[in-house]
Structure formats: structure tokens, C-alpha cells
Design a protein around this motif. Structure first.
Motif, PDB file in Angstrom:
ATOM      1  N   GLU A   1      -2.880   2.032   0.567  1.00 17.36           N
ATOM      2  CA  GLU A   1      -3.881   0.999   0.318  1.00 17.36           C
ATOM      3  C   GLU A   1      -3.801   0.437  -1.093  1.00 17.36           C
ATOM      4  O   GLU A   1      -4.623  -0.384  -1.489  1.00 17.36           O
ATOM      5  CB  GLU A   1      -5.277   1.563   0.602  1.00 17.36           C
ATOM      6  N   SER A   2      -2.792   0.864  -1.849  1.00 18.83           N
ATOM      7  CA  SER A   2      -2.619   0.390  -3.223  1.00 18.83           C
ATOM      8  C   SER A   2      -1.388  -0.496  -3.319  1.00 18.83           C
ATOM      9  O   SER A   2      -0.256  -0.006  -3.245  1.00 18.83           O
ATOM     10  CB  SER A   2      -2.486   1.580  -4.184  1.00 18.83           C
ATOM     11  N   VAL A   3      -1.591  -1.787  -3.499  1.00 21.55           N
ATOM     12  CA  VAL A   3      -0.453  -2.689  -3.671  1.00 21.55           C
ATOM     13  C   VAL A   3       0.260  -2.398  -4.984  1.00 21.55           C
ATOM     14  O   VAL A   3       1.476  -2.588  -5.112  1.00 21.55           O
ATOM     15  CB  VAL A   3      -0.902  -4.168  -3.591  1.00 21.55           C
ATOM     16  N   GLU A   4      -0.497  -1.901  -5.977  1.00 23.05           N
ATOM     17  CA  GLU A   4       0.110  -1.577  -7.263  1.00 23.05           C
ATOM     18  C   GLU A   4       1.146  -0.466  -7.126  1.00 23.05           C
ATOM     19  O   GLU A   4       2.205  -0.508  -7.757  1.00 23.05           O
ATOM     20  CB  GLU A   4      -0.972  -1.161  -8.273  1.00 23.05           C
ATOM     21  N   GLU A   5       0.836   0.542  -6.314  1.00 21.28           N
ATOM     22  CA  GLU A   5       1.793   1.633  -6.131  1.00 21.28           C
ATOM     23  C   GLU A   5       3.026   1.154  -5.369  1.00 21.28           C
ATOM     24  O   GLU A   5       4.149   1.606  -5.646  1.00 21.28           O
ATOM     25  CB  GLU A   5       1.125   2.817  -5.405  1.00 21.28           C
ATOM     26  N   TYR A   6       2.843   0.238  -4.425  1.00 19.74           N
ATOM     27  CA  TYR A   6       4.005  -0.321  -3.724  1.00 19.74           C
ATOM     28  C   TYR A   6       4.872  -1.121  -4.695  1.00 19.74           C
ATOM     29  O   TYR A   6       6.101  -0.996  -4.692  1.00 19.74           O
ATOM     30  CB  TYR A   6       3.541  -1.206  -2.565  1.00 19.74           C
TER      31      TYR A   6
ATOM     32  N   GLY B   1       1.602   4.350   6.462  1.00 18.63           N
ATOM     33  CA  GLY B   1       2.030   4.861   5.162  1.00 18.63           C
ATOM     34  C   GLY B   1       2.650   3.866   4.222  1.00 18.63           C
ATOM     35  O   GLY B   1       2.712   4.100   3.015  1.00 18.63           O
ATOM     36  N   ASP B   2       3.122   2.712   4.747  1.00  8.86           N
ATOM     37  CA  ASP B   2       3.817   1.743   3.889  1.00  8.86           C
ATOM     38  C   ASP B   2       3.712   0.332   4.476  1.00  8.86           C
ATOM     39  O   ASP B   2       4.722  -0.322   4.744  1.00  8.86           O
ATOM     40  CB  ASP B   2       5.288   2.153   3.751  1.00  8.86           C
TER      41      ASP B   2
ATOM     42  N   ALA C   1      -3.810  -4.172   3.359  1.00 12.58           N
ATOM     43  CA  ALA C   1      -2.578  -4.625   2.717  1.00 12.58           C
ATOM     44  C   ALA C   1      -2.474  -6.148   2.720  1.00 12.58           C
ATOM     45  O   ALA C   1      -2.078  -6.756   1.708  1.00 12.58           O
ATOM     46  CB  ALA C   1      -1.367  -4.010   3.421  1.00 12.58           C
ATOM     47  N   ILE C   2      -2.818  -6.774   3.832  1.00 15.16           N
ATOM     48  CA  ILE C   2      -2.750  -8.234   3.910  1.00 15.16           C
ATOM     49  C   ILE C   2      -3.718  -8.862   2.904  1.00 15.16           C
ATOM     50  O   ILE C   2      -3.364  -9.814   2.195  1.00 15.16           O
ATOM     51  CB  ILE C   2      -3.056  -8.708   5.349  1.00 15.16           C
ATOM     52  N   ASN C   3      -4.934  -8.335   2.821  1.00 13.29           N
ATOM     53  CA  ASN C   3      -5.911  -8.866   1.877  1.00 13.29           C
ATOM     54  C   ASN C   3      -5.445  -8.694   0.431  1.00 13.29           C
ATOM     55  O   ASN C   3      -5.598  -9.601  -0.404  1.00 13.29           O
ATOM     56  CB  ASN C   3      -7.268  -8.188   2.076  1.00 13.29           C
TER      57      ASN C   3
END
Length: 597
Positions: free
Chosen positions: A129-134, A211-212, A250-252
Motif C-alpha cells: 500500500e506504499s507507492v514510496e516503497e515501490y 503484494g505488488d 495503488a490506483i489512487n
């Protein structure tokens, strides 16, 4: 930016959630705060780590220590001993099958060290749920590279040259599918993610979405740029609520960061993604049925051609790939064609994710290079068969696949090798069965599934599989007759050659493969009225061994048919004419005196 000396990664895939990982996570957080370590230790909720049978599981980084089968009461010891004092809690480490020692470093466990993770590169490592970690794991760099450094045709060429084939079924070359769609005429084009994963025992796509999820969003945007599409749809089954929730988040987040929407990276490229939740019909895994469902119609396949690349969603050119296929796209664009093409075999490039299920010690998700043998997957990574039982077969490809016997355990797993054995790669389900499994009954199980899930549009699938199922039911109930095997083969060939869609055409595969390798079991059921595996209740005869029977009478009291008689403290007997073969007496006997013959 917050800095922590350790991260506690808690597997929060659907499997571990069902094992109460949330309670373990809460207990860990509570004890971390009690000891005043909240500014030094961060608890991270991740997606599936892979070894589902060991859940709940956690990994502690940078230590690399893996703890399994945790309970909330274990949290205090982990915090006080490991996180506070630096001492590994040995009793909570995993002990591999056949080993006397517990392994602390997850990288030394056969389950992990034999894998090559591309599609699963982030699952179990980042907070989904963290775009920053991705982004910290090179997320969206591939999209940026595609938009700023390459033309749409160069992106398509890269996917073609990589050798990536669709991971959801027959393995059609992904780049070719993109190229056909790019060249097709249409005032609008669409990108679709097939997340309608319906094979029994398969959960690869679900785990990637849980998970991703950003890896799928990024890949779909790259495809949109390559083919000239501005809108994408993710079709996911309603049975995956966690995947849907994390996709929505993730989309948001991607829209908030300008990674989806209008003018992405200031390049003028626009791309949006919507989720469509399906009702869980197996047939909607077939691409034309899936498109019909997105459009609001009944989920039924249509004849091809035209293929979706020419006339897909709302009659417009459409690319459809499954989740795992999409997850491979960003690494290919980022790392280059040569890197991906160097993994796997000549005609099957890259890796494949498999869901190990059934009679195997280490159930769960594994990702290995194409060409890895079945023996390596089942025995080295999977840990072999439980309770010292003998391996009998592995079913690959789900209801559309087939069974592979022991003599082919050293077969490399790739598209062509599996096809030669009469099965398919499919989405990656791998169900292992041992000596106690009846292969006729197994074929019946898969045919029951196909028959129930048939959309009914075409007669070969609707009626043909019904007739096949009736024959299998008759055989396993002890009423098989001469000619049944030949009739099954005739029906199978007829259905394969005339069913409307790929699901109907492959429906007979489990029957054909078991006939090919285990014909003797069919013959024993029909001719001898015996089930060699002792699994078909109707073909069993219950017998009380007089040498071990103590005459306690418990079996007689348990028998609902009154088929057991005998004096107290003397051996009892079963009347075969009255016995209904329910097995209640065998379960009740404390002395293992009741056997089946």
C-alpha cells in the motif's frame, strides 16, 4: 525521512491472514512500543512471502532471520531477545524436512535460495500500500524510461525480443500480441489485465496483486503507450477482496503521484485504469468471455477470429495479459532484453511462478527459471512428499492440464516439454499427489469442476463433459463396464476438436493424461472392481482382523447399518451385505483392527 535500524516484515498475504497474522503483527507492535523501540524498529505489512504452510511468518531485516508458525504469545520473546538483545530465538526458526538443525538465515533455506524472483521480486518485501516503497525498488522507472527514451515500436520490439510468453495459458508470445494490437485500426484501444484466476490450487496472480499491485499498473501503462491506448481495465474475481482493496489503494496513490492520469511525466501521455470485479465464473478466464463480462454481458466466449487484438473490448483492438505476464514487463524494459532472454530455455524465456499444493511438504508460491525440472521444484524446493509416502503424479495446468507420473520427474518445465507429455503450463498450478490418490477419482474431480463451470454455450462442452463425468462416476462407484475406456477416449477427442473455446477444448486433458499413464487403474476399477489406491469407497471391502480385534464393541455401536456383530471380548465380524462402506467403524477402532481390502 524516518530511519530504522531494523524492519520486521510480516507476511500479510491472504494465506497468512487466515492463519491470524494480524494478531501476531499487533502483538509485535505492542511489545515494540512497550520496550521503547518504536523509533528504531518498524513493523511492515507485506504481501505473500511464499511458504504458505509455515504461516504466520515474519522476516527481520537486515538480519535476514526468518521465523515461522508464530503465535501472538511469541511476540514478547522476539522483541526482548532478538530486537532488544540481538539473540536469535532458535525455537521459532524453521527446520527443513530431514534436517536436525534449524536455519536462521532465510537465504540458506532451500525454499528460497533455489528461486529466481522476477514477477515476485517485491512480494513479501515491500508494503503493497506504499507507492514510496515501490518507487524505492525502482518502481515506475521502466515507465519513465519508456516514455522518455523509446518510441512505442521500440517498446514492442523489446518485449518481442525478450521472448516473454503469456503466463496465463497457452504461452502466446506477448510482444506479438502487442504488435498486432498496435497495428490494428481503431479510434480507441484498450489494455486489459486478466486477474480472473480460477484454477483449483492456483493463487499466483492473487498474490502479486496483494503484494505488488503497482507492478501491474506500471506494466499496463507501458503497454498503453506502446499500442496507443489511454484506458485499461483490471478484471479481478470477487473472491479476492484483499487484492481488490490493495489495487484500489495503488490506483489512487498512482494518480495522486501523477503516475496514472493525464500528462504522465509531462510527456503528454494519458492513461487511466479501472477495476472490474467479476462474479467468479471460471469461463471468464477465457479472454472473449472476460471481455463480454466487462461490457456487462453474460460471460460467454465467442468464436475466433476475430481475435481481441483486432476486435476486443467494445469492438476495439485490445491487449489482454494475465497478472504474472504484466509483472514481468517493467524488469524487461529496465534491465534490457538480453538480461531476460538469458534466463530460461531457448523457447521459454524467463521464470515461472508455481503454486505448490497437495501432498508436498512445502506448499506455497515459488518462482524458478524456465527449464527447472519437476524433481527440483517438488523435492528440492517443495521438500518432497509428507509422511514418507511415495510420489505418484503432479497435475499441472489445472482443469485444462494433465497428470505427469514419476518417470518424468526429470523433465524440464517449459511450454514445449509439458505439451509433449500431454499437459500444459497453464497459469502455474501444480498439485502433487501421493500413492494414496486414485487417478480415476482425480480425473473425476477436475471434470466435475469443468462441468459445473461450463458456460453451456456449446454442446460439446455442455453435453460432452456431462457424459464423460457420468462414465467416471459409474467407474468409481463400481459399475464400470467394458468399453468405458474407449468411450471416454472417443468423447475426449470429439470435445477437443469441436468445443467453442480453449477451456472446452482442454477439458478432457485430465482424463486423457490419466488414461495415458494410469490406464491400469481404470482397468482395475472396471474389470476387478478394485481401487488400487484404496480411495474409492464403493470399491472397498471392510474386514476385521480377528488376530488384533479386542472385542471392545465400539465399532458395532458406531455402525449405522448394524453390519457388525460379535460377543464382548471376542473378535467381531462385518456382514458385507449390510455394510454401507461409510468407514465409521475404521475411524472408531482404537486398535487398527479394521482394514480395507
Amino acid at each position: 525521512m524516518e530511519m530504522y535500524r531494523s524492519h520486521v516484515l510480516v507476511c500479510a498475504g491472504a494465506g497468512c491472514i487466515s492463519s491470524a497474522c494480524k494478531s501476531v503483527q499487533s502483538a509485535l507492535q505492542e511489545h515494540i512500543e512497550k520496550t521503547g523501540l518504536e523509533n528504531e524498529i518498524k513493523v511492515v505489512e507485506t504481501g505473500c512471502m511464499g511458504p504458505c504452510d509455515l504461516g504466520p511468518v515474519i522476516m527481520i531485516f537486515p538480519d535476514g532471520v526468518f521465523y515461522r508458525k508464530l503465535k501472538p504469545e511469541d511476540a514478547a520473546e522476539i522483541v526482548n531477545e532478538h530486537l532488544l538483545k540481538g539473540k536469535v530465538v532458535t525455537r521459532l526458526l524453521h527446520r527443513p524436512v530431514g534436517s536436525e538443525e534449524r536455519v536462521a538465515d532465510f537465504g540458506q533455506l532451500e525454499f528460497f535460495k533455489r528461486q529466481t524472483r522476477i514477477a515476485l521480486r517485491n512480494t513479501g518485501i515491500i508494503n503493497p500500500e506504499s507507492v514510496e516503497e515501490y518507487i524505492a525498488r525502482d518502481g515506475y522507472r521502466a515507465l519513465g524510461k519508456a516514455l522518455s527514451q523509446t518510441t512505442p515500436q521500440q517498446v514492442i520490439d523489446a518485449v518481442k525480443e525478450s521472448g516473454l510468453r503469456g503466463r496465463g495459458g497457452a504461452g502466446f508470445p506477448t510482444g506479438l500480441k502487442w504488435e498486432f494490437t498496435a497495428r490494428a485500426n481503431g479510434d480507441a484501444k484498450y489494455v486489459v489485465c486478466n486477474a480472473d484466476e480460477g484454477d483449483p490450487g492456483a493463487f499466483m496472480d492473487r498474490s502479486i496483486l496483494e503484494g505488488d499491485p503497482h507492478s501491474v499498473l506500471e506494466a499496463m501503462a507501458i503497454c498503453g503507450y506502446a499500442i496507443g491506448a489511454s484506458r485499461g481495465y483490471i478484471y479481478v474475481r470477487a473472491e479476492y477482496p484483499l487484492a481488490v482493496d490493495r489495487l484500489e489503494t495503488a490506483i489512487n496513490k498512482a494518480r495522486e503521484y501523477g503516475l496514472l492520469g493525464d500528462n504522465i511525466f509531462g510527456t503528454g501521455f494519458n492513461f487511466n485504469i479501472e477495476i472490474r470485479v467479476g462474479a467468479g465464473a471460471f469461463v471468464c478466464g477465457e479472454e472473449t468471455a472476460l471481455l463480454a463480462s466487462i461490457e456487462g454481458q453474460r460471460g460467454e466466449p465467442r468464436p475466433k477470429p476475430p481475435f481481441p487484438a483486432q476486435e476486443g473490448l467494445w469492438g476495439k483492438p485490445t491487449v489482454i495479459n494475465n497478472v504474472e505476464t504484466w509483472a514481468n514487463i517493467p524488469p524487461i524494459i529496465l534491465n534490457g532484453v538480453a538480461w531476460f532472454a538469458s534466463i530460461g530455455t531457448e523457447k521459454s524465456k524467463g521464470t515461472k511462478v508455481f503454486a505448490l499444493a497437495g501432498k508436498v511438504n512445502n506448499t506455497g508460491l515459488v518462482e524458478v527459471p524456465m527449464g527447472t525440472t519437476l524433481r527440483e521444484i517438488i523435492f528440492d524446493i517443495g521438500g518432497g512428499i509428507p509422511d514418507g509416502k511415495k510420489f505418484k503424479a503432479v497435475q499441472t495446468g489445472g482443469p485444462s492440464g494433465g497428470c505427469i507420473p514419476e518417470e518424468y520427474l526429470d523433465t524440464p518445465v517449459d511450454y514445449d516439454s509439458l505439451n509433449k507429455l500431454g499437459t500444459i503450463m497453464g497459469s502455474g498450478g501444480m498439485i502433487i499427489v501421493d500413492e494414496d490418490t486414485c487417478m480415476v477419482d482425480l480425473a473425476k474431480f477436475f471434470l466435475e469442476f469443468v462441468q459445473e463451470e461450463s458456460c453451456g454455450k456449446c454442446a460439446p462442452c455442455r453435453i460432452g463433459t456431462k457424459r464423460m463425468l457420468e462414465i467416471l462416476q459409474r467407474i468409481t462407484s463400481g459399475n464400470g463396464r467394458e468399453g468405458d475406456i474407449e468411450l471416454l477416449e472417443e468423447l475426449s477427442q470429439g470435445i477437443k476438436s469441436s468445443a467453442l473455446c480453449g477451456l472446452g477444448q482442454t477439458a478432457p486433458n485430465p482424463v486423457l493424461s490419466t488414461l495415458r499413464y494410469f490406464r491400469h487403474e481404470y482397468e482395475a476399477h472396471i474389470n476387478d472392481k478394485k481401487c488400487p489406491a484404496g480411495a474409492c469407497q464403493a470399491l472397498l471391502t471392510y474386514y476385521i482382523n480377528p488376530e488384533t480385534c479386542r472385542g471392545c464393541g465400539l465399532c458395532a455401536k458406531e455402525c449405522p447399518a448394524g453390519a457388525i456383530t460379535g460377543e464382548k471380548k471376542k473378535p467381531h465380524v462385518i456382514d458385507p451385505a449390510k455394510c454401507i462402506k461409510c468407514g465409521s467403524c475404521q475411524q472408531k477402532c482404537k486398535f487398527d483392527s479394521i482394514i480395507t481390502i
